[in-house]
Design a protein around this motif. Structure first.
Motif, short mmCIF file in Angstrom:
data_model
loop_
_atom_site.label_atom_id
_atom_site.label_comp_id
_atom_site.label_asym_id
_atom_site.label_seq_id
_atom_site.Cartn_x
_atom_site.Cartn_y
_atom_site.Cartn_z
N PRO A 1 -3.26 9.25 9.15
CA PRO A 1 -3.31 9.32 10.76
C PRO A 1 -4.71 9.66 11.68
O PRO A 1 -5.59 9.79 12.63
CB PRO A 1 -2.33 10.24 11.18
CG PRO A 1 -0.95 10.29 10.05
CD PRO A 1 -2.02 9.62 8.53
N ALA B 1 -7.13 8.61 13.57
CA ALA B 1 -8.09 8.97 15.00
C ALA B 1 -9.64 8.54 14.69
O ALA B 1 -9.80 8.81 15.71
CB ALA B 1 -7.17 10.12 15.21
N LEU C 1 -1.65 7.81 19.22
CA LEU C 1 -2.40 7.99 19.13
C LEU C 1 -3.12 8.47 20.79
O LEU C 1 -3.94 9.05 20.93
CB LEU C 1 -4.01 6.88 19.30
CG LEU C 1 -5.02 6.74 19.28
CD1 LEU C 1 -5.95 8.06 18.22
CD2 LEU C 1 -6.37 5.53 19.17
N LYS D 1 6.58 16.90 12.36
CA LYS D 1 6.07 15.57 11.15
C LYS D 1 6.53 14.61 11.39
O LYS D 1 5.29 14.01 11.05
CB LYS D 1 7.01 15.94 9.87
CG LYS D 1 8.03 15.92 9.34
CD LYS D 1 7.92 16.14 7.88
CE LYS D 1 9.25 14.72 7.82
NZ LYS D 1 9.28 15.82 6.07
N GLN D 2 7.24 14.35 12.25
CA GLN D 2 7.84 12.82 12.19
C GLN D 2 8.27 13.27 13.75
O GLN D 2 9.67 13.62 14.18
CB GLN D 2 8.55 12.40 11.52
CG GLN D 2 9.57 12.84 10.86
CD GLN D 2 9.77 11.71 9.51
OE1 GLN D 2 9.59 12.17 8.67
NE2 GLN D 2 10.56 10.86 9.75
N CYS E 1 6.75 7.62 12.82
CA CYS E 1 5.68 7.45 13.06
C CYS E 1 4.55 8.94 12.08
O CYS E 1 4.11 8.13 10.90
CB CYS E 1 4.31 7.37 14.10
SG CYS E 1 5.23 5.88 15.22
N ASN E 2 4.80 9.85 12.15
CA ASN E 2 4.77 10.67 11.46
C ASN E 2 2.75 10.82 11.25
O ASN E 2 2.38 10.58 10.47
CB ASN E 2 4.79 10.68 9.23
CG ASN E 2 4.46 12.20 8.63
OD1 ASN E 2 3.57 12.76 9.62
ND2 ASN E 2 5.59 12.58 7.85
N GLN E 3 2.25 10.74 12.98
CA GLN E 3 1.06 10.42 12.29
C GLN E 3 0.38 11.78 14.47
O GLN E 3 -0.62 11.48 13.80
CB GLN E 3 1.04 9.22 13.68
CG GLN E 3 0.99 8.05 12.13
CD GLN E 3 0.74 6.58 13.47
OE1 GLN E 3 0.29 6.82 14.29
NE2 GLN E 3 1.24 5.50 12.47
N GLN F 1 -1.52 14.66 13.59
CA GLN F 1 -2.91 14.76 11.88
C GLN F 1 -3.75 14.16 12.91
O GLN F 1 -4.58 14.56 13.39
CB GLN F 1 -2.56 13.55 11.01
CG GLN F 1 -1.32 14.24 10.18
CD GLN F 1 -0.11 13.69 10.35
OE1 GLN F 1 0.67 14.16 11.49
NE2 GLN F 1 0.81 13.14 9.36
N MET F 2 -3.02 12.73 13.36
CA MET F 2 -4.81 12.77 14.68
C MET F 2 -5.03 13.42 15.70
O MET F 2 -6.06 13.82 15.89
CB MET F 2 -3.42 11.61 15.34
CG MET F 2 -3.54 10.00 14.69
SD MET F 2 -2.96 8.62 16.07
CE MET F 2 -3.29 7.69 14.71
#
Ligand SMILES: Cc1cc2nc3c(=O)[nH]c(=O)nc-3n(C[C@H](O)[C@H](O)[C@H](O)COP(=O)(O)OP(=O)(O)OC[C@H]3O[C@@H](n4cnc5c(N)ncnc54)[C@H](O)[C@@H]3O)c2cc1C
Ligand SMILES: Cc1cc2nc3c(=O)[nH]c(=O)nc-3n(C[C@H](O)[C@H](O)[C@H](O)COP(=O)(O)OP(=O)(O)OC[C@H]3O[C@@H](n4cnc5c(N)ncnc54)[C@H](O)[C@@H]3O)c2cc1C
Lengths: 315, 248
Positions: free
Chosen positions: A103, A107, B95, B117-118, B124-126, B129-130
């Motif tokens: 991710p 990004a 995002l 964390k998700q 998604c678990n994103q 971090q994004m």
């Protein structure tokens, strides 16, 4: 034209089999190239392993002391820079390594990520699980962007490492790397048992096992079968075994040929982790336990009586 | 120091999700909604840091439809100082969620941002971090232990190989794993108190977030079913059955 960049996962100088599983997923797309990127302090031996994987076109290495540990904040800008060299896809395994890293790459590239790909219908259409695997969605990604995805490793066998000898190319990536993130240590349980994520057989224990001491019975059976050991969340939370043994939605998703669930009730979050197992065996004293709804072979009874009997019968 | 907590509402983890027969989605009418379990853990950790005197203010934020207010009140009842509700009826993707949370960071200047964390709906678990990437700050994901010391934080992470410890400079994004803590229960008087705590609403459009909703979901299907197998009566029969299947 599809050109896929796979981020190699490795630890202690060894390539993880998750990388070869990503290659199998990449092959579904029938791409023009499958390149593997190795970021490491000393990438040579890892790259040599990757070069043997069937269907790999090329292995790229970036040697840098900053890459000694897989820190997402450090790796991501390097991967984003390499991806911009004409790649259409960036794949990483949906292990904790890939989940942490991908991710951040997406990004930086300003693109969405498809998590946990279990099937590629075509280069931009994928199937993935949501709601702990209770629904499978078909997701379409735009064709005019780099596609970042994590590959659900339990859905793909590892590509063979036969006769291939892909060329290895050392790269220089000049991007600024952050120093705000520092590796301190990795506490790894030393074990001679097979690795949970790639083992052909897994024996798992749950709350029904009752204590850390009692868990010895699970380890013993596993050793008899040459199996890896897993556990439910309840068993991990109760401190019977370390967290890296947890199987399920928030633990490891695995696909062994044989999975034995012992003293595990079969909560949906646990079942998510094993639904690709070949054969599921359940041993539980409660004949109504939900685990029996998915077990290929069920045995009702007290585990403390049945496991010793099972070991006897295995002799 | 301020801590910003992502507090998402999801279908309760006890609900057995059903896919609609026409494949257009999952049945969501009338199902129980709760805070994402990982976000309760995120909030709990923030509250503990405040109780230790490390943080001074805890803000819960959600991006979701107008009826998320009651959900945010729960976060306030648990102990957050105030809440921010970014109102949108659209189902935004990670995002976009990260870009939106970045706007809130710019406004609030937190030192620590804690997310789950998700989320257990899309798994998604994103987002964390994004967000860390867009903010150009460290990420410490899958945290099972958090130690703040001065201007840095030591985080123990649950990774496949075991427990990894990293040290990151603040400000930073942390995402929670299940064993970080056990969230407290909400007490009745706290629910009353929460009613008077500040809850700010911001229209999603007012933040002028560039949409990152690039993915289109076209079909929902139930997973391949595993069917009930055979029952054996003792260990010897089990071994025989495994041999028949060629597994021994
Ligand atoms: C957000 C979230 C994420 C989660 N993620 C996961 C995950 O990744 N993995 C996971 O496993 N769980 C996960 N869970 C937890 C899950 O919901 C269950 O609580 C958990 O799986 C239960 O573990 P268990 O089956 O060992 O315990 P229990 O449900 O308590 O079952 C114990 C079983 O042992 C049997 N038993 C007891 N004694 C004996 C005996 N002597 N002989 C034989 N059988 C016996 C009982 O009949 C019972 O069926 C998650 C939950 C949430 C909310
Ligand atoms: C009715 C409905 C329909 C939907 N339909 C679709 C659909 O068709 N396609 C689709 O892709 N998605 C759909 N979604 C889900 C929505 O897109 C997800 O919120 C988004 O994809 C984020 O994914 P995630 O929550 O799994 O992120 P993750 O990255 O797993 O979330 C991690 C953490 O980020 C934080 N976070 C994430 N989102 C928020 C938020 N909104 N507010 C506060 N904190 C947050 C939380 O701390 C969370 O624990 C739908 C949602 C609803 C309610």
């Amino acid at each position: 034209m599809a050109r896929i960049l796979i981020i190699a996962e490795h630890l202690n100088g060894k390539l993880n089999s998750s990388t070869a599983r990503c290659v199998t997923c990449a092959r579904e797309i029938k791409p023009d190239a499958i390149d593997v990127l190795v970021l490491s302090e000393a990438p040579d031996s890892i790259a040599a392993e990757a070069a043997k994987i069937e269907s790999v076109s090329k292995v790229l290495t970036v040697a840098n002391p900053a890459n000694a540990h897989a820190l997402a904040a450090v790796c991501a800008p390097q991967i984003a820079a390499v991806a911009k060299n004409g790649y259409s896809h960036v794949f990483a395994p949906s292990t904790t390594f890939g989940k942490d890293l991908a991710p951040r790459v997406a990004a930086l590239l300003g693109v969405a990520q498809v998590s946990d790909v279990m099937k590629a219908n075509d280069a931009h259409t994928f199937q993935r699980p949501i709601y702990a695997g209770n629904a499978i969605v078909t997701v379409h990604a735009p064709a005019d962007q780099i596609l970042v995805a994590t590959v659900r490793t339990a859905s793909y066998p590892a590509a063979g490492n036969g006769a291939n000898a892909a060329p290895i190319e050392a790269m220089n990536v000049s991007v600024e790397l952050p120093t705000h993130t520092r590796f301190v240590e990795l506490a790894q349980a030393k074990s001679d048992r097979p690795d949970l994520q790639s083992a052909r057989r897994v024996v798992s224990g749950g709350r029904g096992v009752g204590s850390k001491e009692n868990f010895a019975i699970i380890f013993q059976l596993a050793d008899k079968l040459g199996a890896a050991v897993g556990a439910s969340r309840a068993a991990v939370d109760a401190g019977y075994v370390p967290s890296d043994l947890q199987v399920g939605q928030t633990g490891k998703i695995i696909a062994p040929e044989l999975y034995m669930a012992i003293g595990i009730s079969g909560a949906i979050q646990h079942l998510t982790g094993i639904k690709d197992a070949g054969t599921i065996v359940a041993i539980n004293k409660d004949g109504e336990a939900p685990i029996f709804e998915v077990a290929d072979i069920g045995l009702v009874g007290d585990l403390f009586k049945l496991i010793p009997e099972l070991e006897q019968a295995l002799n | 120091m301020k801590i910003l907590v992502g507090y998402k509402r999801v279908v309760d983890y006890n609900v057995r999700i059903q896919v609609k027969p026409d494949g257009s989605g999952v049945v969501s009418d009338g199902v129980k909604l709760s805070a994402n379990p990982f976000d309760d853990i995120a909030l709990e950790e923030a509250l503990r840091l405040r109780e230790k005197g490390i943080a001074t203010e805890v803000i819960v934020a959600t991006i979701g439809p107008a009826d998320c207010q009651a959900h945010l009140r729960n976060g306030l009842a648990m102990g957050a100082n105030r809440a921010i509700h970014v109102v949108t009826s659209d189902a935004i993707q990670p995002l976009t969620a990260a870009r939106t949370l970045l706007k809130l960071i710019e406004k609030e200047q937190p030192q620590i941002v804690i997310l789950g964390k998700q989320a257990i709906d899309d798994d998604c678990n994103q987002t964390g971090q994004m967000l860390a990437a867009l903010w150009n700050r460290p990420q410490a994901t899958f945290a099972s232990k958090v130690d703040v010391t001065g201007n840095a934080v030591r985080v123990t992470r649950e990774v496949d190989a075991g427990l990894e410890t990293i040290e990151v400079d603040l400000p930073a994004v942390i995402t929670t794993d299940l064993r970080l803590n056990e969230p407290r229960f909400i007490k009745l008087p706290d629910i009353m108190k929460a009613k008077s705590k500040p809850l700010e609403t911001i229209e999603f459009a007012a933040l002028a977030v560039e949409s990152g909703d690039h993915l289109k979901t076209t079909n929902y299907a139930p997973p391949a079913k595993r069917s009930r197998g055979v029952m054996v009566k003792d260990a010897a029969e089990l071994v025989a059955a495994l041999k028949t299947k060629g597994l021994l």
